[in-house]
Design an enzyme around this catalytic site. Structure first.
Site, PDB file in Angstrom:
ATOM      1  N   ASN A 115       0.788  -1.120   0.076  1.00  0.00           N
ATOM      2  CA  ASN A 115       0.195   0.066   0.082  1.00  0.00           C
ATOM      3  C   ASN A 115       0.843   1.279   0.006  1.00  0.00           C
ATOM      4  O   ASN A 115       0.245   2.317  -0.439  1.00  0.00           O
ATOM      5  CB  ASN A 115      -0.745   0.017   1.244  1.00  0.00           C
ATOM      6  CG  ASN A 115      -1.626   1.416   1.370  1.00  0.00           C
ATOM      7  OD1 ASN A 115      -2.496   1.650   0.584  1.00  0.00           O
ATOM      8  ND2 ASN A 115      -1.247   2.166   2.540  1.00  0.00           N
ATOM      9  N   SER A 146      -3.551   2.990  -8.920  1.00  0.00           N
ATOM     10  CA  SER A 146      -4.155   4.118  -8.806  1.00  0.00           C
ATOM     11  C   SER A 146      -4.830   3.913 -10.335  1.00  0.00           C
ATOM     12  O   SER A 146      -4.368   3.589 -11.196  1.00  0.00           O
ATOM     13  CB  SER A 146      -3.443   5.267  -8.786  1.00  0.00           C
ATOM     14  OG  SER A 146      -4.098   6.590  -9.210  1.00  0.00           O
ATOM     15  N   TYR A 160       4.257  10.029 -10.676  1.00  0.00           N
ATOM     16  CA  TYR A 160       3.232   9.330 -10.006  1.00  0.00           C
ATOM     17  C   TYR A 160       2.663   8.460 -11.231  1.00  0.00           C
ATOM     18  O   TYR A 160       2.465   6.983 -10.547  1.00  0.00           O
ATOM     19  CB  TYR A 160       2.246  10.316  -9.372  1.00  0.00           C
ATOM     20  CG  TYR A 160       1.115   9.588  -8.518  1.00  0.00           C
ATOM     21  CD1 TYR A 160       1.168   8.881  -7.399  1.00  0.00           C
ATOM     22  CD2 TYR A 160       0.012   9.403  -9.218  1.00  0.00           C
ATOM     23  CE1 TYR A 160       0.242   8.392  -6.724  1.00  0.00           C
ATOM     24  CE2 TYR A 160      -1.108   8.798  -8.543  1.00  0.00           C
ATOM     25  CZ  TYR A 160      -0.849   8.379  -7.171  1.00  0.00           C
ATOM     26  OH  TYR A 160      -1.901   7.751  -6.644  1.00  0.00           O
ATOM     27  N   SER A 177       5.087   5.547 -12.139  1.00  0.00           N
ATOM     28  CA  SER A 177       4.864   4.417 -11.174  1.00  0.00           C
ATOM     29  C   SER A 177       3.925   3.770 -11.011  1.00  0.00           C
ATOM     30  O   SER A 177       3.961   2.433 -10.907  1.00  0.00           O
ATOM     31  CB  SER A 177       5.427   5.142  -9.760  1.00  0.00           C
ATOM     32  OG  SER A 177       4.252   5.787  -9.335  1.00  0.00           O
ATOM     33  N   LYS A 178       2.731   4.168 -11.145  1.00  0.00           N
ATOM     34  CA  LYS A 178       1.368   3.582 -10.847  1.00  0.00           C
ATOM     35  C   LYS A 178       1.029   2.514 -12.110  1.00  0.00           C
ATOM     36  O   LYS A 178       0.468   1.642 -12.049  1.00  0.00           O
ATOM     37  CB  LYS A 178       0.218   4.336 -10.582  1.00  0.00           C
ATOM     38  CG  LYS A 178       0.343   5.018  -9.204  1.00  0.00           C
ATOM     39  CD  LYS A 178       0.376   3.991  -8.200  1.00  0.00           C
ATOM     40  CE  LYS A 178       0.489   4.686  -6.613  1.00  0.00           C
ATOM     41  NZ  LYS A 178       0.499   3.632  -5.703  1.00  0.00           N
TER      42      LYS A 178
END
Length: 253
Positions: free
Chosen positions: A82, A135, A148, A151-152
């Site tokens: 997480n 995400s 971001y 990475s997701k």
């Protein structure tokens, strides 16, 4: 529907705050023993006060697997990757390499390192489940959020790869893709994007929600519910999937 996870041994990274805290609470309610790690001593102290005598143990991130070797004699049933950070909110030409490196280190390298340590324990136990928190930015481009989003997307690649690799060992691997999640972190993101676009906070908030079919944010509990389902007997035949919990985000911007 069988959501019972009685006596299952579960790791939740960054499990003392935000979505992680909701996931921890949901596993406790389902009967599991949960070990949470976090980088913040303050959040860990708050979690200790909340869970009291519940079967929850705690550690700083770097001590997690050493603690578990003693506490659970190496047994593990579930890993929830997480932990994550938002990273910079900037046009790509203004993103510093340090911001890129830090975001990928936490959001992509972190799940790799935890999974690398967890897999031998899951195999020893005869199988189990891994859930990676990605995400909706892992399936849609996200302006001003280059590190971001990258990475997701990467987390989904890890998920699909590990599902193939670990399936013969009876280890299920799935990703949950939160959308716009209520809470202080989301409000900080809204504020940063409002500043980047030169508009007001509420205008930015409404602009984001106008692109969600249900016109609302989701809650940390919504995310936790999906994680429990995937790790429970009810989700025993689900692997390699990336499941959005987002109210149907149509576009990010």
């Amino acid at each position: 529907m069988d959501l019972n996870l009685k006596d299952q041994k579960v790791i939740v990274t960054a499990g003392a705050q935000g979505i992680g805290l909701a996931i921890t609470a949901a596993f406790v309610e389902a009967g599991a023993h949960v070990h949470i790690c976090d980088v913040s001593e303050d959040f860990l102290a708050s979690a200790r006060a909340r869970f009291g005598h519940a079967p929850v143990s705690y550690s700083r991130t770097d001590a997690m697997f050493a603690d578990l070797a003693q506490r659970w004699s190496g047994r593990l049933d579930v890993l929830v990757n997480n932990a994550g950070i938002a990273g910079p909110t900037l046009p790509v030409e203004e993103v510093a390499l340090s911001g890129w490196d830090q975001t990928l280190a936490v959001n992509l390298t972190g799940p790799f390192l935890c999974t690398r340590r967890a897999v031998p324990l899951l195999k020893k136990n005869g199988g189990g489940a891994i859930v990676n928190i990605s995400s909706v930015a892992g399936r849609l481009g996200f302006a001003l959020r280059t590190p971001y989003s990258a990475s997701k997307y990467g987390v989904i690649g890890l998920t699909e790869t590990w599902a193939i690799e670990l399936g013969p060992a009876n280890i299920r691997v799935n990703a949950v893709l939160p959308g716009i999640v209520e809470g202080a972190r989301q409000e900080r993101i809204v504020a940063a994007k409002a500043a980047a676009y030169g508009i007001g906070h509420e205008e930015m908030r409404q602009r984001l929600l106008s692109r969600v079919s249900l016109r609302k944010m989701v809650t940390a509990q919504d995310i936790a519910n999906q994680v429990i389902f995937l790790c429970s007997p009810a989700g025993a035949s689900i692997s390699g999937q990336s499941l959005s919990v987002c109210g149907n985000v149509e576009v990010l911007g």
